[in-house]
Design an enzyme around this catalytic site. Sequence first.
Site, PDB file in Angstrom:
ATOM      1  N   HIS A 102       0.810  -1.226   0.000  1.00 16.72           N
ATOM      2  CA  HIS A 102       0.000   0.000   0.000  1.00 16.72           C
ATOM      3  C   HIS A 102       0.840   1.271   0.000  1.00 16.72           C
ATOM      4  O   HIS A 102       0.310   2.366   0.106  1.00 16.72           O
ATOM      5  CB  HIS A 102      -0.926   0.046   1.211  1.00 16.72           C
ATOM      6  CG  HIS A 102      -1.751  -1.182   1.401  1.00 16.72           C
ATOM      7  ND1 HIS A 102      -1.323  -2.266   2.137  1.00 16.72           N
ATOM      8  CD2 HIS A 102      -2.981  -1.515   0.936  1.00 16.72           C
ATOM      9  CE1 HIS A 102      -2.243  -3.216   2.129  1.00 16.72           C
ATOM     10  NE2 HIS A 102      -3.260  -2.798   1.398  1.00 16.72           N
ATOM     11  N   ASP A 203      33.987 -31.463  12.503  1.00 13.77           N
ATOM     12  CA  ASP A 203      33.989 -32.772  11.842  1.00 13.77           C
ATOM     13  C   ASP A 203      35.032 -32.911  10.731  1.00 13.77           C
ATOM     14  O   ASP A 203      34.709 -32.987   9.551  1.00 13.77           O
ATOM     15  CB  ASP A 203      32.577 -33.053  11.286  1.00 13.77           C
ATOM     16  CG  ASP A 203      32.439 -34.482  10.776  1.00 13.77           C
ATOM     17  OD1 ASP A 203      33.376 -35.287  10.981  1.00 13.77           O
ATOM     18  OD2 ASP A 203      31.401 -34.794  10.166  1.00 13.77           O
ATOM     19  N   HIS A 206      34.883 -36.670   8.679  1.00 14.27           N
ATOM     20  CA  HIS A 206      34.121 -37.099   7.505  1.00 14.27           C
ATOM     21  C   HIS A 206      34.928 -37.015   6.206  1.00 14.27           C
ATOM     22  O   HIS A 206      34.589 -37.647   5.216  1.00 14.27           O
ATOM     23  CB  HIS A 206      32.856 -36.232   7.337  1.00 14.27           C
ATOM     24  CG  HIS A 206      33.135 -34.886   6.721  1.00 14.27           C
ATOM     25  ND1 HIS A 206      33.836 -33.899   7.364  1.00 14.27           N
ATOM     26  CD2 HIS A 206      32.824 -34.366   5.500  1.00 14.27           C
ATOM     27  CE1 HIS A 206      33.933 -32.834   6.586  1.00 14.27           C
ATOM     28  NE2 HIS A 206      33.335 -33.087   5.445  1.00 14.27           N
ATOM     29  N   HIS A 211      34.574 -37.105   1.115  1.00 13.17           N
ATOM     30  CA  HIS A 211      35.264 -36.420   0.010  1.00 13.17           C
ATOM     31  C   HIS A 211      36.332 -37.299  -0.636  1.00 13.17           C
ATOM     32  O   HIS A 211      37.296 -36.778  -1.218  1.00 13.17           O
ATOM     33  CB  HIS A 211      35.902 -35.125   0.521  1.00 13.17           C
ATOM     34  CG  HIS A 211      34.930 -34.192   1.169  1.00 13.17           C
ATOM     35  ND1 HIS A 211      33.790 -33.742   0.549  1.00 13.17           N
ATOM     36  CD2 HIS A 211      34.905 -33.634   2.405  1.00 13.17           C
ATOM     37  CE1 HIS A 211      33.118 -32.937   1.364  1.00 13.17           C
ATOM     38  NE2 HIS A 211      33.773 -32.864   2.504  1.00 13.17           N
ATOM     39  N   ASP A 335      29.010 -32.769   0.841  1.00 13.24           N
ATOM     40  CA  ASP A 335      28.483 -32.520   2.190  1.00 13.24           C
ATOM     41  C   ASP A 335      26.957 -32.417   2.179  1.00 13.24           C
ATOM     42  O   ASP A 335      26.273 -32.980   3.034  1.00 13.24           O
ATOM     43  CB  ASP A 335      29.065 -31.210   2.741  1.00 13.24           C
ATOM     44  CG  ASP A 335      30.561 -31.314   3.020  1.00 13.24           C
ATOM     45  OD1 ASP A 335      31.011 -32.401   3.433  1.00 13.24           O
ATOM     46  OD2 ASP A 335      31.261 -30.316   2.818  1.00 13.24           O
TER      47      ASP A 335
HETATM   48 FE1  FES Z   1       0.291  -2.231   3.472  1.00 15.61          FE
HETATM   49 FE2  FES Z   1       2.920  -2.453   3.735  1.00 15.61          FE
HETATM   50  S1  FES Z   1       1.775  -0.735   3.125  1.00 15.61           S
HETATM   51  S2  FES Z   1       1.448  -3.983   3.981  1.00 15.61           S
HETATM   52 FE    FE Z   2      33.010 -31.618   3.985  1.00 13.89          FE
END
Ligand code: FES
Ligand code: FE
Length: 419
Positions: A102, A203, A206, A211, A335
Amino acid sequence: MYADLIDFDTTGKVSADIFHSEETYRRELSTVFARSWLFLAHESQLRAPGDFVTALMGEDPVIVSRQRDGGIRAVLNVCRHRGMRVCRQDSGNTKRFTCSFHGWTYDTAGELVKVPRETEGYHDRLDKKGWSLTPVTRVESYRGMVFGTWDPDAPALIDYLETARPALDSFIDTLGSDIELAGPMKWRIRGNWKMPAEGLGTDGYHAETTHASALQAIGGMAEPSRIFQYSSAAGHAAAMTDLGVTQRMHEKAGVGPSPHGTNDTVTVAHATVFPNFSFIGYSGPLRVWQPRGPEEMEVWGWVAVPAGLDAETRRQKLRGVTVSFSSSGVFECDDSENWSEIAAVGRGFVARSTPLNYQMGMGFDDPAGTDLPGFDVRTGHLFNDIGARGFYTRWAELMDGPELALTPSAPPPGANGRG
Ligand code: FES
Ligand code: FE
């Protein structure tokens, strides 16, 4: 009690349910994320008045911006009229944020400065000062890293980071002190945010398995002469090693050499600042593991680079990091596959009820393992869950503590100034 879901005194067990439960996740947002200091931005992204970036604090979106007085403020990125996201850009420079629903307009400090049809609709009686964007309670910086917290009672950032500073300082110093961030790259993956957070803290175990093929391609893991792991009552965790080891690994991966430090300089290999800010030493990837539900996260990744690099060197460096750590990076893809599979298989009733093993190195932590100051508990061994145990001990403390108290009509108090 969440403390009952972990046991590091006798069994070394952690409940698998903490990675899948919606109820646990909701509480994390109001305790862990609402009461910790969270990484928001780097000051190099906010050089001029009006420069802004958007960030997340848990699931709460915020705008972080440089003010005309030089300070940095952060405000909730949610319009006070109907709750629309006010700023929908990742970054930019502006004097005003206008809501696209708005048209309510706020200045960079979050003050409501313009309301369409104010006379016809509100008969000039709207208390605009009372409808500012909700300020983040405290915003402070450490060596250019900007953090925010909603908790008015949190320790000063410098104290919160005390046991993370050896890792954070090493990360920055190895890159040459004056750094700037490239990014972020953002992507969503399945998985609980705690898995990568504990992983980057602790870790190293791993790597040889997860890897294996990537390491084979670059000639295997380099053998460090020293490696220290740290754990902290504050939940931070890190692995430190010889710069030469990290450097050889990343040079093989195409990142290029670093002019800073010598081979036996002790530097951070990888670390997590509790709860969800991680980084990898020498090559410069930074991550925030943004929670998006118990089994989903958004990864925000930046690369820290020395300020003032020429364009070609910078491009090569970013490319080198991107092929190893990014949404398509060879290491990161390995990962991510693990974290996503854990999320997928852990939905089963029996799977969620079966405890997980965090016993590695329990009883063998060696407080005399290194002469570096800063962290509460350390071990001289790579193969140890010490960092994860510290991480989940702090996590449970916060989960069993009070939720952040907020009243809808009164935003949290605080100076919201620059630290
Ligand atoms: Fe209405 Fe931001 S102006 S939700
Ligand atoms: Fe990793």
